[in-house]
Design a protein around this motif. Structure first.
Motif, PDB file in Angstrom:
ATOM      1  N   SER A 196       0.830  -1.203   0.000  1.00 52.08           N
ATOM      2  CA  SER A 196       0.000   0.000   0.000  1.00 52.08           C
ATOM      3  C   SER A 196       0.866   1.254   0.000  1.00 52.08           C
ATOM      4  CB  SER A 196      -0.912   0.013   1.227  1.00 52.08           C
ATOM      5  OG  SER A 196      -1.607   1.239   1.311  1.00 52.08           O
ATOM      6  N   ASN A 197       0.513   2.201  -0.865  1.00 51.82           N
ATOM      7  CA  ASN A 197       1.232   3.468  -0.923  1.00 51.82           C
ATOM      8  C   ASN A 197       1.177   4.227   0.394  1.00 51.82           C
ATOM      9  OD1 ASN A 197       2.050   3.254  -3.634  1.00 51.82           O
ATOM     10  ND2 ASN A 197       0.054   3.958  -4.361  1.00 51.82           N
ATOM     11  N   ILE A 198       0.194   3.925   1.214  1.00 53.52           N
ATOM     12  CA  ILE A 198       0.058   4.601   2.504  1.00 53.52           C
ATOM     13  C   ILE A 198       1.294   4.389   3.368  1.00 53.52           C
ATOM     14  CG2 ILE A 198      -1.278   4.607   4.655  1.00 53.52           C
ATOM     15  CD1 ILE A 198      -3.752   3.990   2.990  1.00 53.52           C
ATOM     16  N   LEU A 199       1.972   3.268   3.170  1.00 53.19           N
ATOM     17  CA  LEU A 199       3.147   2.971   3.992  1.00 53.19           C
ATOM     18  C   LEU A 199       4.285   3.955   3.759  1.00 53.19           C
ATOM     19  CD1 LEU A 199       3.253  -0.935   3.811  1.00 53.19           C
ATOM     20  CD2 LEU A 199       2.619   0.497   5.761  1.00 53.19           C
ATOM     21  N   ARG A 200       4.220   4.725   2.698  1.00 50.96           N
ATOM     22  CA  ARG A 200       5.254   5.741   2.476  1.00 50.96           C
ATOM     23  C   ARG A 200       5.223   6.815   3.556  1.00 50.96           C
ATOM     24  NH1 ARG A 200       5.709   6.903  -4.030  1.00 50.96           N
ATOM     25  NH2 ARG A 200       5.320   4.778  -4.751  1.00 50.96           N
ATOM     26  N   ALA A 201       4.120   6.866   4.301  1.00 52.57           N
ATOM     27  CA  ALA A 201       4.010   7.843   5.384  1.00 52.57           C
ATOM     28  C   ALA A 201       4.731   7.376   6.645  1.00 52.57           C
ATOM     29  CB  ALA A 201       2.537   8.116   5.700  1.00 52.57           C
ATOM     30  N   CYS A 202       5.281   6.169   6.637  1.00 49.70           N
ATOM     31  CA  CYS A 202       6.000   5.667   7.811  1.00 49.70           C
ATOM     32  C   CYS A 202       7.189   6.552   8.143  1.00 49.70           C
ATOM     33  CB  CYS A 202       6.495   4.242   7.555  1.00 49.70           C
ATOM     34  SG  CYS A 202       5.221   2.977   7.594  1.00 49.70           S
ATOM     35  N   GLU A 203       7.430   6.733   9.417  1.00 54.14           N
ATOM     36  CA  GLU A 203       8.564   7.534   9.887  1.00 54.14           C
ATOM     37  C   GLU A 203       9.285   6.790  10.999  1.00 54.14           C
ATOM     38  OE1 GLU A 203       7.020  11.271  11.138  1.00 54.14           O
ATOM     39  OE2 GLU A 203       6.655  12.008   9.089  1.00 54.14           O
ATOM     40  N   GLY A 204      10.570   7.092  11.141  1.00 53.34           N
ATOM     41  CA  GLY A 204      11.354   6.556  12.243  1.00 53.34           C
ATOM     42  C   GLY A 204      11.314   5.044  12.324  1.00 53.34           C
ATOM     43  N   GLU A 205      10.996   4.549  13.514  1.00 51.82           N
ATOM     44  CA  GLU A 205      10.976   3.112  13.770  1.00 51.82           C
ATOM     45  C   GLU A 205       9.964   2.384  12.894  1.00 51.82           C
ATOM     46  OE1 GLU A 205       9.277  -0.470  15.835  1.00 51.82           O
ATOM     47  OE2 GLU A 205       8.328   1.502  15.615  1.00 51.82           O
ATOM     48  N   GLN A 206       8.925   3.088  12.447  1.00 52.54           N
ATOM     49  CA  GLN A 206       7.908   2.475  11.596  1.00 52.54           C
ATOM     50  C   GLN A 206       8.507   1.991  10.272  1.00 52.54           C
ATOM     51  OE1 GLN A 206       5.039   5.586  11.091  1.00 52.54           O
ATOM     52  NE2 GLN A 206       4.132   5.315  13.124  1.00 52.54           N
ATOM     53  N   ARG A 207       9.485   2.702   9.776  1.00 51.07           N
ATOM     54  CA  ARG A 207      10.102   2.307   8.510  1.00 51.07           C
ATOM     55  C   ARG A 207      10.792   0.957   8.641  1.00 51.07           C
ATOM     56  NH1 ARG A 207      11.430   6.511   4.785  1.00 51.07           N
ATOM     57  NH2 ARG A 207      13.506   5.612   4.487  1.00 51.07           N
ATOM     58  N   GLU A 208      11.509   0.770   9.756  1.00 55.40           N
ATOM     59  CA  GLU A 208      12.232  -0.482   9.958  1.00 55.40           C
ATOM     60  C   GLU A 208      11.305  -1.635  10.311  1.00 55.40           C
ATOM     61  OE1 GLU A 208      15.376  -0.814   9.312  1.00 55.40           O
ATOM     62  OE2 GLU A 208      15.599   1.323   8.856  1.00 55.40           O
ATOM     63  N   ARG A 209      10.199  -1.338  10.957  1.00 53.72           N
ATOM     64  CA  ARG A 209       9.297  -2.396  11.421  1.00 53.72           C
ATOM     65  C   ARG A 209       8.256  -2.782  10.362  1.00 53.72           C
ATOM     66  NH1 ARG A 209       7.887  -4.308  16.605  1.00 53.72           N
ATOM     67  NH2 ARG A 209       5.823  -5.275  16.675  1.00 53.72           N
ATOM     68  N   TYR A 210       7.840  -1.804   9.539  1.00 55.15           N
ATOM     69  CA  TYR A 210       6.745  -2.068   8.608  1.00 55.15           C
ATOM     70  C   TYR A 210       7.117  -1.826   7.138  1.00 55.15           C
ATOM     71  CZ  TYR A 210       3.990  -2.132  12.882  1.00 55.15           C
ATOM     72  OH  TYR A 210       3.514  -2.439  14.133  1.00 55.15           O
ATOM     73  N   LEU A 211       7.576  -0.636   6.822  1.00 54.73           N
ATOM     74  CA  LEU A 211       7.788  -0.280   5.421  1.00 54.73           C
ATOM     75  C   LEU A 211       8.841  -1.142   4.738  1.00 54.73           C
ATOM     76  CD1 LEU A 211       7.386   1.518   2.937  1.00 54.73           C
ATOM     77  CD2 LEU A 211       8.972   3.162   3.968  1.00 54.73           C
ATOM     78  N   LEU A 212      10.061  -1.133   5.263  1.00 57.13           N
ATOM     79  CA  LEU A 212      11.160  -1.829   4.583  1.00 57.13           C
ATOM     80  C   LEU A 212      10.976  -3.345   4.538  1.00 57.13           C
ATOM     81  CD1 LEU A 212      14.189   0.315   5.827  1.00 57.13           C
ATOM     82  CD2 LEU A 212      12.886   0.508   3.696  1.00 57.13           C
ATOM     83  N   PRO A 213      10.542  -4.008   5.636  1.00 53.22           N
ATOM     84  CA  PRO A 213      10.303  -5.452   5.542  1.00 53.22           C
ATOM     85  C   PRO A 213       9.214  -5.812   4.537  1.00 53.22           C
ATOM     86  CG  PRO A 213      10.464  -4.772   7.840  1.00 53.22           C
ATOM     87  CD  PRO A 213      10.385  -3.519   7.033  1.00 53.22           C
ATOM     88  N   THR A 214       8.225  -4.920   4.372  1.00 56.67           N
ATOM     89  CA  THR A 214       7.162  -5.186   3.406  1.00 56.67           C
ATOM     90  C   THR A 214       7.700  -5.096   1.980  1.00 56.67           C
ATOM     91  OG1 THR A 214       5.530  -4.292   4.958  1.00 56.67           O
ATOM     92  CG2 THR A 214       4.847  -4.497   2.664  1.00 56.67           C
ATOM     93  N   ILE A 215       8.563  -4.140   1.732  1.00 52.85           N
ATOM     94  CA  ILE A 215       9.187  -4.016   0.411  1.00 52.85           C
ATOM     95  C   ILE A 215      10.060  -5.225   0.110  1.00 52.85           C
ATOM     96  CG2 ILE A 215      10.865  -2.670  -0.927  1.00 52.85           C
ATOM     97  CD1 ILE A 215       9.762  -0.165   0.434  1.00 52.85           C
ATOM     98  N   ARG A 216      10.723  -5.745   1.138  1.00 56.59           N
ATOM     99  CA  ARG A 216      11.602  -6.916   0.943  1.00 56.59           C
ATOM    100  C   ARG A 216      10.838  -8.233   0.880  1.00 56.59           C
ATOM    101  NH1 ARG A 216      14.863  -4.081   4.987  1.00 56.59           N
ATOM    102  NH2 ARG A 216      13.983  -5.469   6.591  1.00 56.59           N
ATOM    103  N   GLY A 217       9.533  -8.195   1.114  1.00 56.57           N
ATOM    104  CA  GLY A 217       8.737  -9.414   1.065  1.00 56.57           C
ATOM    105  C   GLY A 217       8.757 -10.207   2.353  1.00 56.57           C
ATOM    106  N   GLU A 218       9.244  -9.609   3.430  1.00 54.57           N
ATOM    107  CA  GLU A 218       9.330 -10.297   4.715  1.00 54.57           C
ATOM    108  C   GLU A 218       8.051 -10.149   5.539  1.00 54.57           C
ATOM    109  OE1 GLU A 218      14.089  -9.184   4.874  1.00 54.57           O
ATOM    110  OE2 GLU A 218      12.704  -8.313   6.336  1.00 54.57           O
ATOM    111  N   ARG A 219       7.303  -9.067   5.283  1.00 58.72           N
ATOM    112  CA  ARG A 219       6.031  -8.854   5.962  1.00 58.72           C
ATOM    113  C   ARG A 219       4.985  -8.481   4.912  1.00 58.72           C
ATOM    114  NH1 ARG A 219       5.724  -5.731  11.427  1.00 58.72           N
ATOM    115  NH2 ARG A 219       4.345  -7.491  11.828  1.00 58.72           N
ATOM    116  N   HIS A 220       3.709  -8.645   5.295  1.00 56.80           N
ATOM    117  CA  HIS A 220       2.626  -8.410   4.335  1.00 56.80           C
ATOM    118  C   HIS A 220       1.530  -7.588   5.019  1.00 56.80           C
ATOM    119  CE1 HIS A 220       4.776 -11.425   2.096  1.00 56.80           C
ATOM    120  NE2 HIS A 220       4.624 -12.273   3.102  1.00 56.80           N
TER     121      HIS A 220
END
Length: 386
Positions: A95-119
């Motif tokens: 979801s494009n909404i995840l681009r709004a992630c900041e700080g710790e949210q990027r490491e916990r949600y955004l980046l793992p989702t891009i890598r296919g580790e989380r959904h």
């Protein structure tokens, strides 16, 4: 106007179409029969999508995504649309909404989702708040350094295979009670958070294997750091997502309609009755002509909206027109295809009846056809003060 694809875009189309043909379409019958994508198959497809560079193609390259612009991404969606949702969504577009992630949210949600580790999955609709999202009653109440969430969401796609939910909830019921417009805030909630229960929803005739679920929040407590964006500004995030989502539905509808037209044309060219192929009869040939014309019109509207999105000029009306026309064109095209195939069009032996069933939901989710018409009509009348 130049409608030609660039060399890079042609390569993208060829790559995705080959992936769909070789990695997705062969498994459609199995998914239809099981109403599931077997976990081992799902993991294999995800891994192949990652290896092919197709995963998270909508995300910025600097974050590890494909970095495609809107026009190229719409071409990707068009080609993936040739396959059913249960399979094509394994080639994830977070979801494009995840681009709004900041700080710790990027490491916990955004980046793992891009890598296919989380959904991810997205929870907006409620039993009493479908098209009227402002009337949602799921509420997140601040409590110290946390939020406590109570309420119910339903029709939440693929929540049964997600790791976390992008949740929209009201954060000020008092304001909503007096104005009828609840301020909405977005949150990131892990699916294993105590107080959150996920249950499979009712069986659906469209897109077997791609399930909708119900999410129940009962005193579900999350840290304030899981709020996505500013409190009360969730509707803005939602609006940004809906435009891209409606464009995606339009592109998917175009891709599936192209596959249906190809099948119907092949059948009409091979099936013989009364001493000639049925395509020679006007009763079959003319519907094929109408199907091809509507398909081209739907594709032009969709690609025009994508081009405008790249220019920063796409409006809600542009996305609404593309979604409205493409989804309704798909419905007409699949219905005519059933008629061209005759009795065989309704048999599970062929995929036509599946495309016919699957087409029905496109006019409902991500904003019904009536909502799209409302958006379009208001854009015409508002400048006139009406």
């Amino acid at each position: 106007m130049d409608f030609a694809l660039t060399d890079e875009q042609r390569m993208i189309v060829e790559t995705v179409r080959k992936f769909v043909t070789t990695e997705l379409e062969p498994h459609e019958d199995e998914v239809e029969r099981l109403d599931e994508v077997p976990p081992a198959l799902a993991e294999r497809i995800r891994r192949k999508a990652l290896d092919a560079g197709l995963y998270a193609a909508n995300m910025p390259a600097e974050l590890g995504g494909g970095g495609l612009d809107a026009t190229s991404m719409t071409l990707v969606e068009r080609e993936l649309g040739r396959a059913g949702y249960a399979l094509q969504m394994l080639v994830a577009r977070p979801s494009n909404i995840l681009r709004a992630c900041e700080g710790e949210q990027r490491e916990r949600y955004l980046l793992p989702t891009i890598r296919g580790e989380r959904h991810d999955c997205l929870a907006m609709t409620e039993p009493g708040a479908g098209s009227d999202v402002r009337s949602m009653t799921t509420r997140a109440v601040p409590d110290g350094g946390d939020y406590v969430i109570n309420g119910t969401k339903h029709f939440i796609s693929h929540a049964d295979v997600a790791d976390f939910v992008i949740l929209f909830a009201t954060t000020d019921a008092t304001t909503g009670a007096t104005t009828g417009r609840n301020p909405i805030t977005a949150f990131l909630v892990d699916l294993d958070t105590p107080g959150l229960t996920v249950t499979r929803g009712s069986a659906c005739v469209s897109h077997r294997g791609y399930h909708q679920c119900e999410l129940s929040f009962t005193d579900c407590r999350i840290p304030a750091g899981r709020r996505l964006g500013e409190e009360g500004r969730g509707f803005d995030l939602m609006g940004e997502w809906l435009g891209a989502s409606r464009l995606s539905v339009a592109a998917t509808s175009v891709g599936r309609a192209r596959r249906v037209l190809d099948l119907a044309t092949g059948w009409a060219a091979e099936r013989s009755q009364f001493g000639q192929t049925i395509g020679r009869f006007q009763g079959v040939g003319f519907p094929l002509a109408d199907m091809a014309t509507e398909l081209e019109a739907a594709e032009l509207l969709t690609m025009r909206a994508a081009w405008k999105l790249d220019q920063g000029t796409m409006t809600d009306r542009d996305a609404a027109m593309a979604k409205l026309y493409a989804s309704e064109a798909l419905a007409r095209i699949t219905d005519r295809a059933v008629q061209i195939f005759g009795g065989m069009g309704l048999m599970a032996e062929l995929p036509i009846e599946r495309f016919w069933r699957d087409a029905r939901v496109e006019r409902i989710w991500d904003g019904t056809s009536e909502i799209q018409r409302h958006i379009i009509s208001r854009s015409l009348l508002r400048p006139l003060g009406s």
